[in-house]
Design an enzyme around this catalytic site. Structure first.
Site, short mmCIF file in Angstrom:
data_model
loop_
_atom_site.label_atom_id
_atom_site.label_comp_id
_atom_site.label_asym_id
_atom_site.label_seq_id
_atom_site.Cartn_x
_atom_site.Cartn_y
_atom_site.Cartn_z
N HIS A 1 -10.25 -5.44 -3.13
CA HIS A 1 -8.91 -5.66 -2.56
C HIS A 1 -9.02 -6.08 -1.11
O HIS A 1 -9.89 -5.63 -0.38
CB HIS A 1 -8.03 -4.40 -2.69
CG HIS A 1 -8.67 -3.14 -2.23
ND1 HIS A 1 -9.62 -2.46 -2.97
CD2 HIS A 1 -8.53 -2.43 -1.08
CE1 HIS A 1 -10.00 -1.38 -2.32
NE2 HIS A 1 -9.37 -1.35 -1.16
N ILE A 2 -8.10 -6.95 -0.73
CA ILE A 2 -7.99 -7.39 0.66
C ILE A 2 -6.76 -6.71 1.25
O ILE A 2 -5.63 -6.91 0.75
CB ILE A 2 -7.84 -8.92 0.76
CG1 ILE A 2 -9.02 -9.63 0.11
CG2 ILE A 2 -7.67 -9.35 2.24
CD1 ILE A 2 -8.89 -11.16 0.08
N ASP B 1 0.85 -1.19 0.00
CA ASP B 1 0.00 0.00 0.00
C ASP B 1 0.89 1.25 0.00
O ASP B 1 1.89 1.32 0.73
CB ASP B 1 -0.91 0.00 1.24
CG ASP B 1 -2.07 0.97 1.10
OD1 ASP B 1 -3.22 0.51 1.06
OD2 ASP B 1 -1.82 2.19 1.02
N GLN C 1 -14.40 2.40 1.44
CA GLN C 1 -13.74 2.00 0.19
C GLN C 1 -13.47 3.23 -0.67
O GLN C 1 -14.36 4.07 -0.87
CB GLN C 1 -14.62 1.01 -0.58
CG GLN C 1 -13.94 0.47 -1.83
CD GLN C 1 -14.76 -0.61 -2.54
OE1 GLN C 1 -15.92 -0.86 -2.20
NE2 GLN C 1 -14.16 -1.23 -3.53
P1 5GP Z 1 -9.69 1.35 0.38
O1 5GP Z 1 -9.78 2.68 1.09
O2 5GP Z 1 -10.41 1.38 -0.95
O3 5GP Z 1 -10.10 0.16 1.21
O4 5GP Z 1 -8.16 1.10 0.11
C1 5GP Z 1 -7.48 1.64 -0.97
C2 5GP Z 1 -6.04 1.60 -0.62
O5 5GP Z 1 -5.30 1.79 -1.80
C3 5GP Z 1 -5.60 2.69 0.36
O6 5GP Z 1 -5.04 2.11 1.52
C4 5GP Z 1 -4.58 3.50 -0.42
O7 5GP Z 1 -3.49 3.93 0.36
C5 5GP Z 1 -4.15 2.52 -1.51
N1 5GP Z 1 -3.74 3.16 -2.76
C6 5GP Z 1 -4.42 4.12 -3.44
N2 5GP Z 1 -3.76 4.44 -4.57
C7 5GP Z 1 -2.66 3.64 -4.60
C8 5GP Z 1 -1.60 3.50 -5.54
O8 5GP Z 1 -1.52 4.19 -6.57
N3 5GP Z 1 -0.63 2.58 -5.26
C9 5GP Z 1 -0.68 1.81 -4.13
N4 5GP Z 1 0.32 0.95 -3.94
N5 5GP Z 1 -1.68 1.91 -3.23
C10 5GP Z 1 -2.65 2.82 -3.46
#
Ligand code: 5GP
Length: 111
Positions: free
Chosen positions: A97-98, A28, A91
């Site tokens: 994603h996990i 992440d 989200q």
């Molecule tokens: P959500 O909030 O949808 O559960 O998690 C999305 C995750 O994706 C977040 O923890 C955020 O830091 C990560 N993330 C967003 N954009 C990118 C990216 O461009 N590269 C990586 N490696 N992680 C990302």
């Protein structure tokens, strides 16, 4: 197209820690623990809500891959898995994603 599909297609870089024909795991960009990896299916499913019965095998594969990644990353003391779903679930990227987090004691309950 989501940012995760761009990572799958190698259009943007990521620190990839695991890959097979069905899924990809990468660190992440904004880690919430010493180890924070995202495991994603290569199939662009938006969230848990978009899964169908046809995805049962894929879901099983993803779950069975989690402990393999935990072992690869040395998460011997345990780890947290989280799947945020929809706006109230926090989200932000609409490609399933996990989150796999570890490397320290994690508080409960979250958020
Ligand atoms: P959500 O909030 O949808 O559960 O998690 C999305 C995750 O994706 C977040 O923890 C955020 O830091 C990560 N993330 C967003 N954009 C990118 C990216 O461009 N590269 C990586 N490696 N992680 C990302």
């Amino acid at each position: 197209m989501t940012i995760f599909l761009k990572i799958i297609q190698r259009e943007i870089p990521a620190d990839i820690v695991y890959e097979d024909s069905h899924c990809l795991a990468f660190r992440d960009v904004n880690p919430q623990a010493p180890v924070h990896v995202l495991l994603i299916p290569k199939k662009p499913v938006a969230s848990l809500d978009e899964l169908t019965e046809d995805d049962a095998e894929l879901c099983g594969h993803l779950l069975l891959t989690v402990p393999k990644i935990a072992t690869l990353l040395g998460l011997d003391g345990g780890y947290r898995t989280v799947v945020n779903t929809g706006p109230h679930g926090g989200q932000t990227v609409f490609h399933l994603h996990i989150h796999i987090m570890g490397g320290r004691n994690l508080a409960w309950p979250p958020g």
